[in-house]
Structure formats: C-alpha cells, structure tokens
Design a protein around this motif. Structure first.
Motif, PDB file in Angstrom:
ATOM      1  N   ASP A 185       8.122 -43.279  32.583  1.00 47.50           N
ATOM      2  CA  ASP A 185       6.789 -43.863  32.442  1.00 47.50           C
ATOM      3  C   ASP A 185       6.492 -44.121  30.970  1.00 47.50           C
ATOM      4  O   ASP A 185       6.767 -43.289  30.106  1.00 47.50           O
ATOM      5  CB  ASP A 185       5.727 -42.906  33.001  1.00 47.50           C
ATOM      6  CG  ASP A 185       5.794 -42.789  34.520  1.00 47.50           C
ATOM      7  OD1 ASP A 185       5.762 -43.823  35.187  1.00 47.50           O
ATOM      8  OD2 ASP A 185       5.871 -41.641  35.008  1.00 47.50           O
ATOM      9  N   CYS A 228      -1.415 -44.101  35.192  1.00 43.95           N
ATOM     10  CA  CYS A 228      -1.401 -43.928  33.741  1.00 43.95           C
ATOM     11  C   CYS A 228      -0.090 -44.412  33.141  1.00 43.95           C
ATOM     12  O   CYS A 228       0.993 -43.980  33.553  1.00 43.95           O
ATOM     13  CB  CYS A 228      -1.624 -42.459  33.385  1.00 43.95           C
ATOM     14  SG  CYS A 228      -1.601 -42.133  31.604  1.00 43.95           S
ATOM     15  N   LEU A 230       0.919 -43.697  30.302  1.00 47.18           N
ATOM     16  CA  LEU A 230       1.440 -42.663  29.411  1.00 47.18           C
ATOM     17  C   LEU A 230       2.134 -41.533  30.158  1.00 47.18           C
ATOM     18  O   LEU A 230       3.196 -41.074  29.738  1.00 47.18           O
ATOM     19  CB  LEU A 230       0.296 -42.095  28.564  1.00 47.18           C
ATOM     20  CG  LEU A 230      -0.530 -43.126  27.796  1.00 47.18           C
ATOM     21  CD1 LEU A 230      -1.693 -42.442  27.101  1.00 47.18           C
ATOM     22  CD2 LEU A 230       0.343 -43.873  26.803  1.00 47.18           C
ATOM     23  N   CYS A 231       1.530 -41.068  31.263  1.00 43.50           N
ATOM     24  CA  CYS A 231       2.104 -39.901  31.952  1.00 43.50           C
ATOM     25  C   CYS A 231       2.471 -40.162  33.399  1.00 43.50           C
ATOM     26  O   CYS A 231       3.085 -39.307  34.039  1.00 43.50           O
ATOM     27  CB  CYS A 231       1.144 -38.714  31.859  1.00 43.50           C
ATOM     28  SG  CYS A 231      -0.334 -38.869  32.912  1.00 43.50           S
ATOM     29  N   SER A 233       0.427 -40.430  35.956  1.00 41.33           N
ATOM     30  CA  SER A 233      -0.510 -39.866  36.920  1.00 41.33           C
ATOM     31  C   SER A 233      -1.331 -40.967  37.592  1.00 41.33           C
ATOM     32  O   SER A 233      -1.649 -41.991  36.977  1.00 41.33           O
ATOM     33  CB  SER A 233      -1.454 -38.881  36.227  1.00 41.33           C
ATOM     34  OG  SER A 233      -2.437 -38.409  37.133  1.00 41.33           O
ATOM     35  N   CYS A 254      -7.061 -41.637  31.311  1.00 47.74           N
ATOM     36  CA  CYS A 254      -6.400 -40.716  32.228  1.00 47.74           C
ATOM     37  C   CYS A 254      -6.906 -39.301  31.966  1.00 47.74           C
ATOM     38  O   CYS A 254      -6.771 -38.784  30.849  1.00 47.74           O
ATOM     39  CB  CYS A 254      -4.883 -40.781  32.041  1.00 47.74           C
ATOM     40  SG  CYS A 254      -3.961 -39.570  33.021  1.00 47.74           S
ATOM     41  N   GLU A 256      -5.667 -36.670  33.320  1.00 47.56           N
ATOM     42  CA  GLU A 256      -4.558 -35.727  33.376  1.00 47.56           C
ATOM     43  C   GLU A 256      -3.982 -35.464  31.980  1.00 47.56           C
ATOM     44  O   GLU A 256      -3.761 -34.330  31.587  1.00 47.56           O
ATOM     45  CB  GLU A 256      -3.460 -36.249  34.309  1.00 47.56           C
ATOM     46  CG  GLU A 256      -3.840 -36.239  35.775  1.00 47.56           C
ATOM     47  CD  GLU A 256      -3.996 -34.834  36.326  1.00 47.56           C
ATOM     48  OE1 GLU A 256      -3.028 -34.051  36.233  1.00 47.56           O
ATOM     49  OE2 GLU A 256      -5.094 -34.518  36.823  1.00 47.56           O
ATOM     50  N   CYS A 257      -3.719 -36.539  31.223  1.00 43.17           N
ATOM     51  CA  CYS A 257      -3.117 -36.379  29.891  1.00 43.17           C
ATOM     52  C   CYS A 257      -4.114 -36.606  28.768  1.00 43.17           C
ATOM     53  O   CYS A 257      -3.759 -36.487  27.586  1.00 43.17           O
ATOM     54  CB  CYS A 257      -1.918 -37.305  29.732  1.00 43.17           C
ATOM     55  SG  CYS A 257      -2.330 -39.074  29.640  1.00 43.17           S
TER      56      CYS A 257
END
Length: 305
Positions: A185, A228, A230-231, A233, A254, A256-257
């Motif tokens: 990702d 996301c 980036l991560c 999620s 996001c 999550e991150c």
C-alpha cells in the motif's frame, strides 16, 4: 478557510468504474510540458503565482533536456520476472553510479535551470548543487529517494529531485504495463516511490476509478477508493475540504494511521495535473495543519511551507 465535516461515504459515485488497468505509464515527451502548461494556468489566479511560474520553468527544463539523450533501455526480462515473482517494483534505485545518462541528466537540468527566473535563494542553491561533484549529486539523490529533504538544503534537493524525475520517468516509459504487479500500500508498482497525491479520473474505461501519482517516476497506479493510501485501512476514512472551492480537491484522512493525502477529482476538473495542482492547493495543507492528521506520501515542492 473553514473545515468541512467528514463525508461518509466519498460522495462521487463508485458504480461507474469499469475495469481500470493497474497502471498508466508516463510519457516523458509530454509529461513535463503538460505540467508546465498547467502550472502557468494555475498561476493566473493564485497568490503563489511567482512560485508556480518558477516551477513551470523547471518543468520546461525537465522537458527540454531530454533532447539527444540516448533512449532508455528496457529492463532485462529476468528482472521483470523476478519482480513479479516477489511482488517488487522492476525499477531499482541502486546502480546509478556508473550510469552516464544519469550524470548527463543532472548536468543538463542544472544548466537549463540557470535560465529560469527565480528568487536569489534558489539561484544560490542552484549554484551550489551545480558546482558539486557527481559523488555529491548521488549522495543527494539517495536523500531524495529516502523521502526526506534536509531543512537546510531543501532547494538544492528539489533540483536533484527534478533530475531524478526525468530519469525514472524515462525508465518507466519503456516498461510493459501489463507485466506489473501490485506491491505494498502506498508504494508505486514501478519504482517503489511514494504517492504525491491521488485522483479520481474520468477516462473511458476507468471513469470514477482512483489512481495514485508516483512522486518519482510519475506512474499512475490504480488504488481502490475509500481506502487509506498510506496504511491500507478501510476504517475511519473521512474527507475534508475548503468550502466554496469547487470540491475538486479534498484531504482523505485515516483514523487508523492518523495520516492524510490529497485526492483530486479529475472527473470534475479535467485539467487537473496531480503535481501542479498539489502545489496550487497549498491552502488545504495549511488548513489540515490545524488538525491531528499528518500528511503522508511525498510532496517535495511543498517542503518548507
């Protein structure tokens, strides 16, 4: 500027998406000239006009220096096969030391940039980087490839980044897009670079699909929406935007991150160019600084703002 409440879900219709390809490879012959044109267009109504015009000149230089460079060589088929087998990008970031074309790109870019109208600080930075030896250029390239620019030498490293963009866009352009495979990702499947931004496109066969733009080789790769960058999620995804700005650029957040990235809606604003419009939408970056999210990806042209 006001912050808009999260949109749940992303308001642009997703059902229109057909079967988008994994990647659209860059065309170096037109990539930088199109970017320069968009930067000048954006400068006409922007408080950042001097900076956008400087970047347009830099994009012009990236375009012009490609004349008479030897055509890029296609990677060895064994390298492509190995990349597919291990889900790795086929373009490696190592081994530039002995590549004469890389050094020619550095020299040509620095020489062409000398003619650009620029602030005194940028001119001094260019003098320093142009006067450095090839070993120093490669050391700066390693810093750029790490995704972090030193605060005391941002301008020098932006010139190096501009040269690397030309090099990796040329290498990416001769790949077979059908031979690529997704990697992690937020990682370009061509060169391993991080995204500058993403955009929802209106292209035939891909209408409504989201593509990330690589900050290094400028490959556009397909990445599903409401996820996301980036991560990876799919939980706690939200959207922020500046009110009364047309809704063609938003911050995708996001929980999550705790990261965010820009998402442009090219299907609403067809002239959008992901690097040029990223700089011109600095106001969104300034707005997001008020919150708890950190910007992810890599946006060297906004370093220092």
């Amino acid at each position: 500027m006001k912050r808009k409440s999260p949109v749940e879900p992303d308001p642009t219709a997703i059902g229109e998406v057909s079967s988008p390809p994994l990647a659209h490879l860059p065309d170096p012959a037109s990539l930088f000239s199109i970017r320069a044109m968009r930067l000048r267009q954006l400068a006409e109504a922007s408080d950042l006009a001097p900076y956008l015009r400087f970047l347009a000149g830099l994009a012009d230089a990236q375009h012009q220096i490609q004349a008479e460079l030897p055509p890029p060589e296609s990677p060895n088929p064994a390298v492509i096969l190995r990349a597919r087998e291990f889900e790795m990008p086929p373009l490696h970031r190592n081994g530039m030391e002995g590549d004469e074309t890389v050094h020619a790109i550095f020299d040509r870019l620095f020489a062409a940039a000398d003619a650009i109208d620029k602030p005194q600080a940028a001119a001094e930075a260019l003098t320093r980087v142009a006067g450095a030896d090839p070993k120093a250029h490669l050391a700066m390239a390693e810093t750029v490839l790490s995704g972090a620019l030193p605060a005391d030498a941002i301008a020098e490293h932006i010139f190096v980044w501009a040269a690397l963009q030309v090099h990796f866009a040329r290498l990416a352009s001769v790949l077979d897009a059908g031979s690529l495979t997704p990697v992690a990702d937020g990682i370009c499947p061509v060169c391993g670079g991080r995204p500058a931004s993403s955009m929802v496109v209106g292209w035939p066969g891909s209408h409504g699909a989201r593509f990330c733009c690589c900050s290094l080789c400028s490959t556009l790769w397909h990445y599903v929406r409401i996820k996301c960058v980036l991560c990876g999620s799919t939980k706690g995804i939200g959207y922020r935007e500046i009110e009364n700005h047309g809704g063609f650029v938003k911050a995708e957040t996001c929980d999550e991150c705790q990261g965010w990235t820009k998402i442009f809606y090219q299907n609403k604003a067809p002239a959008v160019e992901p690097v040029a419009d990223d700089v011109a939408s600095l106001g969104l970056d300034l707005l997001m600084r008020e919150g708890r999210y950190r910007r992810g990806g890599f946006a060297p042209l906004l370093a220092g703002f």
